[in-house]
Write a protein that holds these residues in place. Structure first.
Motif, PDB file in Angstrom:
ATOM      1  N   SER A 159      16.523  28.293  -2.799  1.00 16.84           N
ATOM      2  CA  SER A 159      17.630  29.082  -3.049  1.00 16.84           C
ATOM      3  C   SER A 159      17.099  30.403  -2.105  1.00 16.84           C
ATOM      4  CB  SER A 159      17.773  29.757  -4.479  1.00 16.84           C
ATOM      5  OG  SER A 159      16.591  30.591  -4.837  1.00 16.84           O
ATOM      6  N   PHE A 160      18.314  31.281  -1.950  1.00  7.53           N
ATOM      7  CA  PHE A 160      18.131  32.301  -1.112  1.00  7.53           C
ATOM      8  C   PHE A 160      18.931  33.464  -1.701  1.00  7.53           C
ATOM      9  CE2 PHE A 160      20.121  35.139   1.940  1.00  7.53           C
ATOM     10  CZ  PHE A 160      19.208  35.834   2.928  1.00  7.53           C
TER      11      PHE A 160
ATOM     12  N   ARG B 174      31.385  26.973  -6.057  1.00  7.13           N
ATOM     13  CA  ARG B 174      30.606  25.735  -5.198  1.00  7.13           C
ATOM     14  C   ARG B 174      31.065  25.473  -3.857  1.00  7.13           C
ATOM     15  NH1 ARG B 174      27.950  22.085  -8.461  1.00  7.13           N
ATOM     16  NH2 ARG B 174      27.315  21.190  -6.545  1.00  7.13           N
ATOM     17  N   ILE B 175      30.264  25.687  -2.977  1.00 12.05           N
ATOM     18  CA  ILE B 175      30.700  25.586  -1.463  1.00 12.05           C
ATOM     19  C   ILE B 175      29.752  24.299  -1.108  1.00 12.05           C
ATOM     20  CG2 ILE B 175      30.654  26.481   0.823  1.00 12.05           C
ATOM     21  CD1 ILE B 175      30.829  29.206  -0.501  1.00 12.05           C
TER      22      ILE B 175
ATOM     23  N   HIS C 271      26.332  32.611  -6.467  1.00 14.02           N
ATOM     24  CA  HIS C 271      26.425  33.588  -7.742  1.00 14.02           C
ATOM     25  C   HIS C 271      26.705  34.821  -7.127  1.00 14.02           C
ATOM     26  CE1 HIS C 271      25.468  30.910 -10.954  1.00 14.02           C
ATOM     27  NE2 HIS C 271      24.767  30.365 -10.137  1.00 14.02           N
ATOM     28  N   ILE C 272      27.471  35.751  -7.968  1.00 16.24           N
ATOM     29  CA  ILE C 272      27.471  37.220  -7.372  1.00 16.24           C
ATOM     30  C   ILE C 272      26.621  37.880  -8.306  1.00 16.24           C
ATOM     31  CG2 ILE C 272      29.061  39.213  -7.422  1.00 16.24           C
ATOM     32  CD1 ILE C 272      31.329  37.276  -6.858  1.00 16.24           C
TER      33      ILE C 272
ATOM     34  N   GLY D 250      21.853  47.159  -5.104  1.00 19.47           N
ATOM     35  CA  GLY D 250      22.008  46.464  -6.467  1.00 19.47           C
ATOM     36  C   GLY D 250      23.019  45.558  -6.398  1.00 19.47           C
ATOM     37  N   TYR D 251      23.810  45.273  -5.564  1.00 20.57           N
ATOM     38  CA  TYR D 251      24.762  44.176  -5.656  1.00 20.57           C
ATOM     39  C   TYR D 251      24.511  43.146  -4.766  1.00 20.57           C
ATOM     40  CZ  TYR D 251      27.438  47.445  -8.517  1.00 20.57           C
ATOM     41  OH  TYR D 251      27.846  48.401  -9.256  1.00 20.57           O
ATOM     42  N   GLY D 252      24.596  41.765  -4.803  1.00 15.95           N
ATOM     43  CA  GLY D 252      24.527  40.825  -3.922  1.00 15.95           C
ATOM     44  C   GLY D 252      24.999  39.486  -4.172  1.00 15.95           C
ATOM     45  N   LEU D 253      24.208  38.364  -3.486  1.00 20.62           N
ATOM     46  CA  LEU D 253      24.608  36.978  -3.457  1.00 20.62           C
ATOM     47  C   LEU D 253      23.344  36.172  -3.798  1.00 20.62           C
ATOM     48  CD1 LEU D 253      27.252  36.466  -0.978  1.00 20.62           C
ATOM     49  CD2 LEU D 253      27.579  36.527  -3.467  1.00 20.62           C
TER      50      LEU D 253
END
Length: 64
Positions: A12-13, A45-46, A52-53, A19-22
């Protein structure tokens, strides 16, 4: 409080800005958990990746 944070591993990455991200997870290595399979946690899904946000946690909101 850190303004920019990130982490990269084999499966994962994720990254955060203020405070917000992916969170991007390789689903061929790490299959979805129960909460994702049953729709309790939303995932886009890609291809073979799940995205996920990430939002700010309650702890960060109280201390900010």
């Amino acid at each position: 409080m850190k303004h920019i944070a990130w982490n990269k591993s084999r499966r994962s990455f994720w990254f955060r800005f203020f405070g917000y991200g992916l969170n991007v997870i390789d689903r061929s290595i790490f299959p979805p958990l129960y909460s994702t399979r049953n729709g309790l946690r939303k995932e886009i899904r890609i291809g073979k990746f799940g995205v996920h946000i990430l939002t700010r946690s309650q702890l960060n909101k109280r201390s900010a």
